[in-house]
Design a protein around this motif. Structure first.
Motif, PDB file in Angstrom:
ATOM      1  N   GLY A 254       3.026 -68.261 -43.013  1.00  0.00           N
ATOM      2  CA  GLY A 254       3.127 -66.855 -42.625  1.00  0.00           C
ATOM      3  C   GLY A 254       3.948 -66.048 -43.610  1.00  0.00           C
ATOM      4  N   SER A 255       5.081 -66.605 -44.064  1.00  0.00           N
ATOM      5  CA  SER A 255       5.924 -65.868 -45.007  1.00  0.00           C
ATOM      6  C   SER A 255       5.196 -65.662 -46.331  1.00  0.00           C
ATOM      7  CB  SER A 255       7.246 -66.605 -45.233  1.00  0.00           C
ATOM      8  OG  SER A 255       7.036 -67.846 -45.860  1.00  0.00           O
ATOM      9  N   ALA A 256       4.423 -66.668 -46.777  1.00  0.00           N
ATOM     10  CA  ALA A 256       3.667 -66.538 -48.027  1.00  0.00           C
ATOM     11  C   ALA A 256       2.614 -65.437 -47.924  1.00  0.00           C
ATOM     12  CB  ALA A 256       3.011 -67.873 -48.379  1.00  0.00           C
ATOM     13  N   LEU A 257       1.884 -65.418 -46.816  1.00  0.00           N
ATOM     14  CA  LEU A 257       0.862 -64.383 -46.628  1.00  0.00           C
ATOM     15  C   LEU A 257       1.473 -63.000 -46.494  1.00  0.00           C
ATOM     16  CD1 LEU A 257      -1.534 -66.229 -44.129  1.00  0.00           C
ATOM     17  CD2 LEU A 257      -1.957 -65.731 -46.541  1.00  0.00           C
ATOM     18  N   VAL A 258       2.576 -62.922 -45.762  1.00  0.00           N
ATOM     19  CA  VAL A 258       3.228 -61.623 -45.548  1.00  0.00           C
ATOM     20  C   VAL A 258       3.749 -61.062 -46.863  1.00  0.00           C
ATOM     21  CG1 VAL A 258       5.238 -60.503 -44.513  1.00  0.00           C
ATOM     22  CG2 VAL A 258       3.788 -61.989 -43.125  1.00  0.00           C
ATOM     23  N   VAL A 259       4.402 -61.917 -47.671  1.00  0.00           N
ATOM     24  CA  VAL A 259       4.974 -61.400 -48.916  1.00  0.00           C
ATOM     25  C   VAL A 259       3.872 -61.027 -49.905  1.00  0.00           C
ATOM     26  CG1 VAL A 259       5.238 -63.552 -50.248  1.00  0.00           C
ATOM     27  CG2 VAL A 259       6.949 -61.756 -50.441  1.00  0.00           C
ATOM     28  N   MET A 260       2.745 -61.757 -49.899  1.00  0.00           N
ATOM     29  CA  MET A 260       1.635 -61.407 -50.783  1.00  0.00           C
ATOM     30  C   MET A 260       1.034 -60.059 -50.392  1.00  0.00           C
ATOM     31  SD  MET A 260      -1.773 -63.615 -51.809  1.00  0.00           S
ATOM     32  CE  MET A 260      -2.492 -63.576 -50.170  1.00  0.00           C
ATOM     33  N   ILE A 261       0.806 -59.867 -49.100  1.00  0.00           N
ATOM     34  CA  ILE A 261       0.249 -58.596 -48.631  1.00  0.00           C
ATOM     35  C   ILE A 261       1.210 -57.450 -48.899  1.00  0.00           C
ATOM     36  CG2 ILE A 261      -0.402 -57.320 -46.549  1.00  0.00           C
ATOM     37  CD1 ILE A 261      -1.529 -59.966 -45.451  1.00  0.00           C
ATOM     38  N   SER A 262       2.507 -57.683 -48.672  1.00  0.00           N
ATOM     39  CA  SER A 262       3.501 -56.634 -48.857  1.00  0.00           C
ATOM     40  C   SER A 262       3.566 -56.184 -50.307  1.00  0.00           C
ATOM     41  CB  SER A 262       4.880 -57.128 -48.408  1.00  0.00           C
ATOM     42  OG  SER A 262       4.871 -57.487 -47.052  1.00  0.00           O
ATOM     43  N   PHE A 263       3.569 -57.151 -51.242  1.00  0.00           N
ATOM     44  CA  PHE A 263       3.649 -56.770 -52.649  1.00  0.00           C
ATOM     45  C   PHE A 263       2.344 -56.184 -53.150  1.00  0.00           C
ATOM     46  CE2 PHE A 263       7.839 -57.654 -53.507  1.00  0.00           C
ATOM     47  CZ  PHE A 263       8.121 -57.529 -54.858  1.00  0.00           C
ATOM     48  N   LEU A 264       1.227 -56.593 -52.588  1.00  0.00           N
ATOM     49  CA  LEU A 264      -0.036 -55.943 -52.928  1.00  0.00           C
ATOM     50  C   LEU A 264       0.054 -54.455 -52.611  1.00  0.00           C
ATOM     51  CD1 LEU A 264      -3.590 -57.325 -52.110  1.00  0.00           C
ATOM     52  CD2 LEU A 264      -3.086 -54.900 -52.051  1.00  0.00           C
ATOM     53  N   GLY A 265       0.569 -54.152 -51.418  1.00  0.00           N
ATOM     54  CA  GLY A 265       0.710 -52.754 -51.035  1.00  0.00           C
ATOM     55  C   GLY A 265       1.756 -52.028 -51.851  1.00  0.00           C
ATOM     56  N   LEU A 266       2.919 -52.675 -52.118  1.00  0.00           N
ATOM     57  CA  LEU A 266       4.016 -51.995 -52.809  1.00  0.00           C
ATOM     58  C   LEU A 266       3.687 -51.707 -54.264  1.00  0.00           C
ATOM     59  CD1 LEU A 266       6.943 -50.972 -52.960  1.00  0.00           C
ATOM     60  CD2 LEU A 266       7.636 -53.313 -53.524  1.00  0.00           C
ATOM     61  N   ILE A 267       3.303 -52.746 -55.044  1.00  0.00           N
ATOM     62  CA  ILE A 267       3.033 -52.534 -56.467  1.00  0.00           C
ATOM     63  C   ILE A 267       1.788 -51.665 -56.641  1.00  0.00           C
ATOM     64  CG2 ILE A 267       2.642 -53.651 -58.678  1.00  0.00           C
ATOM     65  CD1 ILE A 267       5.394 -54.148 -57.451  1.00  0.00           C
ATOM     66  N   GLY A 268       0.795 -51.858 -55.759  1.00  0.00           N
ATOM     67  CA  GLY A 268      -0.367 -50.984 -55.798  1.00  0.00           C
ATOM     68  C   GLY A 268      -0.010 -49.541 -55.509  1.00  0.00           C
ATOM     69  N   PHE A 269       0.926 -49.335 -54.555  1.00  0.00           N
ATOM     70  CA  PHE A 269       1.387 -47.980 -54.242  1.00  0.00           C
ATOM     71  C   PHE A 269       2.068 -47.341 -55.450  1.00  0.00           C
ATOM     72  CE2 PHE A 269       5.371 -45.753 -53.257  1.00  0.00           C
ATOM     73  CZ  PHE A 269       4.858 -44.553 -52.777  1.00  0.00           C
ATOM     74  N   PHE A 270       2.986 -48.074 -56.103  1.00  0.00           N
ATOM     75  CA  PHE A 270       3.664 -47.533 -57.277  1.00  0.00           C
ATOM     76  C   PHE A 270       2.642 -47.123 -58.340  1.00  0.00           C
ATOM     77  CE2 PHE A 270       7.777 -49.764 -56.118  1.00  0.00           C
ATOM     78  CZ  PHE A 270       8.513 -48.592 -56.029  1.00  0.00           C
ATOM     79  N   PHE A 271       1.617 -47.925 -58.504  1.00  0.00           N
ATOM     80  CA  PHE A 271       0.602 -47.645 -59.528  1.00  0.00           C
ATOM     81  C   PHE A 271      -0.149 -46.355 -59.227  1.00  0.00           C
ATOM     82  CE2 PHE A 271      -3.790 -48.113 -61.071  1.00  0.00           C
ATOM     83  CZ  PHE A 271      -3.556 -48.248 -62.428  1.00  0.00           C
ATOM     84  N   VAL A 272      -0.755 -46.261 -58.050  1.00  0.00           N
ATOM     85  CA  VAL A 272      -1.597 -45.092 -57.756  1.00  0.00           C
ATOM     86  C   VAL A 272      -0.759 -43.835 -57.557  1.00  0.00           C
ATOM     87  CG1 VAL A 272      -3.434 -46.515 -56.761  1.00  0.00           C
ATOM     88  CG2 VAL A 272      -1.691 -45.559 -55.253  1.00  0.00           C
ATOM     89  N   PHE A 273       0.451 -43.979 -56.993  1.00  0.00           N
ATOM     90  CA  PHE A 273       1.245 -42.781 -56.734  1.00  0.00           C
ATOM     91  C   PHE A 273       1.847 -42.227 -58.019  1.00  0.00           C
ATOM     92  CE2 PHE A 273       4.353 -40.140 -54.399  1.00  0.00           C
ATOM     93  CZ  PHE A 273       3.490 -39.600 -53.466  1.00  0.00           C
ATOM     94  N   SER A 274       2.145 -43.094 -58.984  1.00  0.00           N
ATOM     95  CA  SER A 274       2.609 -42.614 -60.291  1.00  0.00           C
ATOM     96  C   SER A 274       1.523 -41.793 -60.964  1.00  0.00           C
ATOM     97  CB  SER A 274       3.002 -43.792 -61.179  1.00  0.00           C
ATOM     98  OG  SER A 274       4.105 -44.489 -60.648  1.00  0.00           O
ATOM     99  N   LEU A 275       0.285 -42.248 -60.866  1.00  0.00           N
ATOM    100  CA  LEU A 275      -0.831 -41.490 -61.438  1.00  0.00           C
ATOM    101  C   LEU A 275      -1.008 -40.155 -60.715  1.00  0.00           C
ATOM    102  CD1 LEU A 275      -3.499 -44.295 -62.031  1.00  0.00           C
ATOM    103  CD2 LEU A 275      -1.955 -43.240 -63.688  1.00  0.00           C
ATOM    104  N   TYR A 276      -0.822 -40.145 -59.402  1.00  0.00           N
ATOM    105  CA  TYR A 276      -0.917 -38.888 -58.633  1.00  0.00           C
ATOM    106  C   TYR A 276       0.107 -37.873 -59.130  1.00  0.00           C
ATOM    107  CZ  TYR A 276       0.622 -35.803 -54.840  1.00  0.00           C
ATOM    108  OH  TYR A 276       1.053 -34.716 -54.108  1.00  0.00           O
TER     109      TYR A 276
END
Length: 519
Positions: A254-276
């Motif tokens: 569970g911790s492995a899946l949670v941290v993978m999903i969380s970082f997918l959202g976080l680093i992906g957010f930094f990427f798209v929001f910086s472009l915005y």
């Protein structure tokens, strides 16, 4: 040293992310090229972090720690002198190799120095604070540099920072190795690296071209095959890079899946929001950095307090609650427009920062404390590997959604802007060849303003799609945390103390199955 090491390892993440619009303009890069700028850093981290942990166990953790710092110096120097986007990728990749060596060593240092798992939570909170501190100051430093110098100088600071840390660690760290004999697992390393690279390549290129493209299909099929080969190699290996019995613990899984999903959202957010902020709001790098600072400072400020809260509140409650709060912030951001003010952004970004501040320290501590003493180092490295796989997929997945959503809506926005048919075709051809940023380089005369406005509106459509998917993923992570992250002792992998019926003093493990010395 652990806090300094993780700071150096994570410093390039937001420093580069907030500078992407400037890099795009300077080097004429497409959105797909920019995705590879981020992924070329995260991919080596995801692919090499488990092997780096084994290298530390076999050859000495101090040696691997300092080698990681040396790679960071080399990577920053290559990127500092970059004249092309490909050279930036190479520099980023070398920085990623350095981070892959640093991250498992930093957690091993903490586990070795603080044997008591209840006390260790506080120090893991400080470790997380240092990680978020790197993410926080990166945009500000990049902003100041880009305001007064060329963008390449954002890579200058990691060089003296790494060198100073190398000098200090040479005198204050003592060498340590695993007391359990381990060997390098080359079949596992090679198949894992190929699976991760093939998966991310397939996602990025699928978004840039088509998921029906032969190369994309072949890449995704190869990722599945290499992933299966990795599982087979680890199952047969006498000294596996990742012991698959760890996944018999629902808490570790569970911790492995949670941290993978969380970082997918976080680093992906930094990427798209910086472009915005760069392409839609036309903010400077410093102005964009000040806005992203809100996301990073709150987790940094909460790090120590959350470590203490873990003594009184179940970790799964803190993790699930934090991820729900983060998803609410992401959903709130879907309402932004071209003229959304700093004040209107602040409360939305604050929700994201608060949520991450509660979730991140807890999920790392849970992963380490969910396994027997002798598997703690492997558990921490495995948790970091899943974190980086999520980080690599974040820009790939959300960048793909951003591009597809924006390009899909662009034709309607161009028509609504009243542009002539020839101008519409010219804009669409430029976007197909060089991405959305290519429109700014077109000479459209009196129609330039309406064309750029149409691009901004279509970009917002793609951004909203990306943020919506990111919020849904984090809600799924919250549900997984509530379901799988049971209190310590509820789930143990086979071979643990409880499974063998041994007393804690027979193995050196803590009664709750927590980590001891990071082996």
């Amino acid at each position: 040293m652990a806090c300094l090491g993780v700071f150096v390892g994570y410093f390039p993440v937001t420093t580069v992310a907030v500078s992407l619009p400037v890099i795009q303009q300077a080097l004429g890069a497409s959105t797909s090229d920019l995705t590879w700028v981020t992924s070329s850093f995260v991919l080596p981290v995801a692919a090499l972090i488990l092997t780096a942990g084994v290298f530390g166990d076999v050859h000495g953790r101090k040696k691997v720690f300092q080698a990681g710092l040396g790679c960071c110096v080399l990577g920053a120097a290559v990127a500092l002198s970059a004249q092309s986007i490909a050279q930036v990728w190479i520099g980023q990749a070398l920085l990623g190799v350095g981070a892959a060596a640093l991250l498992p060593m930093t957690l091993a240092l903490i586990s070795h120095a603080v044997p008591d798992p209840r006390e260790r939570g506080k120090y893991i909170g400080l470790w997380t604070t240092s990680m978020m501190g790197a993410l926080a100051v990166g945009p500000l430093i990049a902003g100041v540099i880009v305001e007064h110098a060329a963008w390449r100088w954002i890579y200058l600071l990691p060089i003296p920072l790494s060198l100073v840390t190398m000098v200090i660690s040479a005198s204050v760290l003592t060498e340590s190795r695993s007391h359990v004999e381990r060997k390098l697992d080359w079949p596992g390393q090679i198949t894992a690296a190929l699976a991760i690279v093939a998966l991310v390549y397939g996602v990025i290129e699928g978004g840039a071209t088509s998921f029906g493209d032969v190369r994309v299909i072949a890449s995704l099929v190869a990722a599945a095959c290499f992933g299966a080969a990795f599982v087979l190699a680890e199952h047969r290996s006498p000294s596996p890079m990742l012991d698959l019995t760890l996944f018999r613990s629902a808490t570790f899984t569970g911790s492995a899946l949670v941290v993978m999903i969380s970082f997918l959202g976080l680093i992906g957010f930094f990427f798209v929001f910086s472009l915005y902020m760069g392409m839609v709001q036309h903010l400077s790098t410093l102005e964009a950095g000040l806005r992203l600072l809100v996301v990073s400072v709150l987790p940094m400020a909460l790090g120590g307090a959350v470590g203490r809260l873990m003594r009184h509140i179940q970790a799964r409650v803190l993790i699930a609650g934090g991820l729900v709060l983060t998803s609410v912030g992401l959903l709130a951001l879907t309402g932004v427009g071209t003229d959304t003010s700093f004040g209107q952004l602040t409360w939305r970004l604050s929700l994201i920062g608060l949520g991450l501040g509660f979730a991140f320290p807890c999920v790392t501590a849970v992963a380490i404390s969910s396994v027997p003493h002798h598997l703690a180092g492997m558990a921490s490295a495995g948790n970091n590997a899943f974190r980086q796989v999520g980080g690599a997929l974040g820009p790939a997945v959300l960048g793909t959604l951003l591009t597809s959503g924006a390009v899909g809506a662009l034709g309607d926005h161009l028509s609504a802007a009243g542009l002539t048919a020839s101008t519409r075709h010219q804009v669409l051809d430029a976007v197909e060849a060089g991405g959305l940023g290519a429109v700014a380089r077109l000479d459209l005369g009196s129609e330039s303003g309406p064309a750029l406005s149409a691009v901004s509106e279509s970009f917002l459509d793609g951004l909203r799609l990306s943020l919506l998917v990111s919020a849904i993923l984090l809600l799924a992570g919250a549900a997984l945390a509530a379901w799988l992250l049971r209190p310590s002792g509820s789930h143990r992998p086979a071979g643990s103390v409880a499974a063998r019926g041994e007393r804690p003093d027979q193995t050196g493990a803590h009664p709750q199955g927590a980590a001891g010395d990071g082996r």
